[in-house]
Design a protein around this motif. Structure first.
Motif, short mmCIF file in Angstrom:
data_model
loop_
_atom_site.label_atom_id
_atom_site.label_comp_id
_atom_site.label_asym_id
_atom_site.label_seq_id
_atom_site.Cartn_x
_atom_site.Cartn_y
_atom_site.Cartn_z
N UNK A 278 15.93 -35.57 -85.94
CA UNK A 278 15.24 -35.14 -84.72
C UNK A 278 16.19 -34.98 -83.54
N UNK A 279 17.51 -35.15 -83.81
CA UNK A 279 18.50 -34.97 -82.75
C UNK A 279 18.68 -36.19 -81.88
N UNK A 280 18.22 -37.39 -82.32
CA UNK A 280 18.32 -38.61 -81.52
C UNK A 280 19.33 -39.54 -82.18
N UNK A 281 20.33 -39.96 -81.39
CA UNK A 281 21.30 -40.96 -81.83
C UNK A 281 20.93 -42.29 -81.18
N UNK B 256 23.21 -33.43 -78.64
CA UNK B 256 24.00 -32.52 -77.81
C UNK B 256 24.44 -33.17 -76.50
N UNK B 257 24.03 -34.44 -76.29
CA UNK B 257 24.35 -35.14 -75.04
C UNK B 257 25.83 -35.53 -75.05
N UNK C 45 32.28 -39.33 -76.77
CA UNK C 45 31.12 -38.46 -76.91
C UNK C 45 30.25 -38.97 -78.04
N UNK C 46 28.95 -39.15 -77.84
CA UNK C 46 28.07 -39.69 -78.89
C UNK C 46 28.21 -38.90 -80.19
N UNK C 47 28.14 -39.66 -81.28
CA UNK C 47 28.32 -39.06 -82.61
C UNK C 47 27.50 -39.84 -83.61
#
Length: 798
Positions: free
Chosen positions: A166-169, A198-199, A220-222
């Motif tokens: 869902x695009x959430x880390x 994408x944040x 950068x979040x990964x």
């Protein structure tokens, strides 16, 4: 969710029911606790449509969390009210709620049921998870079982994979943020640090669960961050501690100063440390799981799993291989079973050829052993009969009877003996210390004592033994109430251990009964024996050795009172001093079975029914211990009572010597052939005759009389059994050597086939392992880190 949401999932352990009751005066701590309870909110900040808010659960930096119940479904829910608007980054809170709502379709993520963002105060309603957090579970249990840990890990991976889809880390996966539902399934919670894929905004996680590259304000979040944190979770569940977490690193972080400095120190320490998997000491963790764990925790994100789906795929492959193991085992077991079946036919051929010889040799040896046991019993019976004659001869010597009469007639000795004899019981007689001292110092008694000592010397000196083959350990005289008043011992005996002046009416050598009476038996109920008697075996109070006593009554006025027993003369013999059992340092006895050796030995065993039945009374090991100045008197070694019955019935049983368990008894270990025979005595002529009618005293009514069916001259049983044991390995030695030679060649061939099979199996397994090798270094066993797991420190940035 923010820190105050972490209370969701734990029961309200700190809030007690606040019902009024009468109490005692409270201490300072109790008063402080009462004040804190009184300050807890009792009313919810606002009404929530469709929810009955029931009780306060906890509070945090942003507001309060209450437990409620959905009025429509009856389902328990948690309601979070945001009360503190000032200083709150509403964009972060809004993002957390938005992410939770977006992820509500996954069963492994805490479900948001309703949002009242425009209410006053704002709130949102989520499912109530009352099973506590994974942190609580680990604090209670430490390490988890392997299957439970892997199951939780796989479900957490599925939940994180759903979030990533869902695009959430999450960015802050740790045990405190994993809630455990009633069905034992995990729920991901606290998305306060979560980021969209994408944040570009950095997010700080929790030390020791945070990937090293995450500990940087420019990061950068990964998705690899969550992979590392999930691996740290698995490591914690398996080891009980977070990876790389030890006291030295904690000290370095505490001294690092500023937050950037601490982050830098953390990155450096994790990067320089050996792989965490190397310190995992659990032996039940298989290689495939270690490789998965190692790849999750790899310091280099390029070498780490790039997403959770890869972890899930490897877990599935691992499980598939585990399910294939029975087939692999069958593939190995099939040829082995065929080999075993082939070997069975060869085994039958070999054993069939040796069993016949073994049976014949055993039958012959058993018959020989039975004959030896009968001969040993007869030899011992003859020895005991000789001791009977010696005892009766000594008791009827004129000088002896005169000295006994003088001692009993002496006023001082008579007074002391009478005072001791008036005691209620033998045990109570021990308190007559003054009378005992008077008796010990009486000069007339000392003359009798010297006489007994001189007579004993005849049976213990080498000159005496050339005439008398009987060895006597002690001689003593007992008055009619059971008190010893003169005694002689083979060695020096101290005054406090001298038996003179003590009452032994409870002993069978005085009363002639089958078993000793209790020391509390009333003295007026015990009478002296009427005829010569072989006592039951007893342990000497002075030496601790097992011995028997041959006692005979003394009649000082046979013409006036022929049935009056004035005293009892007793001779005691150490069981090891019987010629049959006597050991010699240079030459062993050959009187009963030719040249004795360690292969065949004779043993004396207690025959009486009861707890002592089967007790080993005399054994060659006891003689060996006595010669070396040691004793086994504090230990008891017994042949099982049922085994005694089998041996007496003539059963051929494999016997194990209980003395093999004694110190120095390894020589007697292993299996023996055993034969047992009771020791008997000739019929007592005085009991065989029924012409004389003699009144019975109180204890004589309990004394064993002749069997009505027994004719005069028939033998009487004793309490002794002779056991002759022959080492089975010596009997079957030749057959065993032949058997070994035949099996040696066969076992060599079997070993070669097994070696080839094992090598092939190892090669197949190694090949399968290499197919999925993740490039991890081989692990080594290390000591488990004995440090208490503590909640990590969470570092956050806006």
């Amino acid at each position: 969710m923010p820190p105050d949401d972490r209370a969701n999932g734990t029961r309200d352990r700190n809030i007690e029911d606040q019902q009024p009751e009468l109490t005692e005066a409270q201490g300072m701590q109790d008063q402080a606790a009462a004040r804190r309870r009184s300050m807890l909110p009792t009313m919810p900040p606002a009404e929530v449509p469709g929810v009955r808010v029931e009780r306060f659960l906890g509070s945090g930096a942003f507001g309060q969390v209450w437990v409620g119940r959905n009025l429509n479904t009856g389902r328990g829910v948690a309601v979070k009210f945001y009360l503190h608007r000032g200083g709150v980054n509403w964009s972060l809170l809004s993002r957390e709620v938005k992410n939770l709502v977006q992820l509500s379709g996954d069963r492994y993520v805490v479900q948001v049921l309703e949002v009242g963002w425009d209410a006053d105060p704002p709130y949102y309603v989520m499912e109530l998870v009352e099973g506590g957090s994974l942190e609580d579970l680990l604090l209670r249990r430490g390490r988890l079982p392997l299957n439970e840990a892997v199951s939780l890990f796989q479900k957490i991976c599925v939940g994180l994979n759903h979030c990533h889809g869902k695009g959430v880390l999450h960015c802050d996966v740790k045990p405190a943020n994993i809630l455990i539902a009633d069905d034992n399934d995990p729920r991901l919670a606290d998305f306060g640090q979560s980021r969209m894929s994408h944040d570009q905004t950095p997010a700080m996680g929790t030390l020791f669960y945070m990937a090293p590259e995450q500990a940087d304000f420019n990061s950068t979040p990964n998705s690899a961050w969550d992979v590392y944190a999930a691996g740290a979770l698995l490591y914690r569940m398996l080891s009980g501690n977070a990876p790389h977490r030890d006291q030295s690193l904690l000290s370095q972080l505490d001294t690092a100063g500023s937050l950037p400095g601490r982050l830098a120190r953390y990155r450096e320490a994790i990067s320089a440390a050996p792989p965490a998997v190397d310190s995992l000491s659990r032996r039940d963790v298989d290689r495939a799981l270690k490789r998965i764990l190692q790849k999750c925790l790899h310091v280099d994100p390029q070498q780490r799993y790039s997403n959770m789906q890869q972890v899930i795929d490897d877990l599935k492959r691992r499980e598939a291989k585990r399910q294939q193991r029975p087939l692999m085992v069958l593939g190995i077991a099939g040829p082995l079973l065929l080999l075993i079946a082939t070997c069975a036919y060869a085994y039958r051929g070999i054993t069939g050829a040796t069993e016949t010889a073994t049976t014949a040799l055993r039958r012959e040896a058993f018959g020989s052993n039975q004959l030896a046991a009968r001969f040993a019993a007869q030899t011992l019976e003859t020895e005991i009969e000789h001791y009977f004659h010696v005892t009766e001869s000594e008791a009827t010597r004129k000088k002896f009877k005169e000295l006994v009469n003088d001692t009993l007639a002496d006023p001082d000795a008579k007074s002391a003996l009478a005072a001791i004899g008036r005691s209620a019981t033998p045990l109570a007689a021990l308190d007559k210390t003054n009378e005992r001292d008077r008796l010990l110092d009486n000069p007339i008694r000392l003359i009798l004592n010297d006489y007994l000592q001189e007579r004993l010397r005849i049976y213990t000196s080498e000159a005496g033994q050339s005439v008398h083959r009987q060895l006597i350990d002690s001689l003593f005289v007992v008055d009619s109430s059971g008190t010893i008043f003169a005694s002689a011992f083979g060695g020096a005996v101290s005054r406090d251990r001298n038996s003179a002046g003590r009452n032994f009416a409870y002993r069978t050598y005085f009363n002639g009964l089958l078993d000793d009476l209790p020391k509390t038996v009333p003295l007026d109920e015990v009478d002296p024996l009427p005829t010569t008697h072989l006592s039951s075996a007893f342990q000497s109070t002075s030496t601790g050795l097992w011995k028997v006593a041959i006692s005979t009554p003394i009649h000082l006025q046979p013409d006036v009172a022929p049935h009056q027993v004035d005293a009892v003369f007793v001779a005691t013999i150490n069981l090891g001093d019987f010629e049959l059992l006597r050991e010699n340092d240079s030459v062993r006895s050959e009187t009963w079975i030719g040249q004795r050796s360690g292969s065949q030995v004779a043993v004396l065993v207690e025959a009486r029914q009861g707890p002592l039945r089967g007790t080993v009374l005399q054994h060659p090991l006891m003689d060996q211990q006595r010669r070396e100045g040691r004793t086994l008197s504090n230990s008891r070694f017994q042949v099982d009572s049922e085994l005694v019955d089998q041996l007496l019935e003539g059963g051929d049983v494999d016997y194990r010597d209980p003395m093999a368990q004694a110190p120095g008894g390894k020589t007697y270990a292993g299996e023996w052939l055993a034969a047992m025979q009771p020791v008997t005595l000739p019929e007592d002529p005085s009991q065989a005759s029924s012409d004389v009618d003699v009144p019975l005293g109180p204890s004589e009514a309990l004394r064993p009389g002749p069997d009505p069916a027994t004719s005069p001259g028939q033998k009487r049983p004793t309490d002794l059994l002779v056991l002759v044991q022959y080492r089975l390995s010596d009997v079957l030695g030749p057959v065993g050597e032949l058997r070994k030679a035949l099996f040696r060649e066969g076992l060599t061939a079997i070993a070669a086939i097994l070696l080839v099979t094992v090598v092939l199996w190892w090669a197949v397994r190694r090949s399968n392992d290499d197919d999925d090798d993740l490039g991890a270094n081989s692990t080594r066993d290390a000591a488990h880190r004995d440090s208490t797991a503590e909640p990590g420190e969470t570092m956050t940035v806006a």
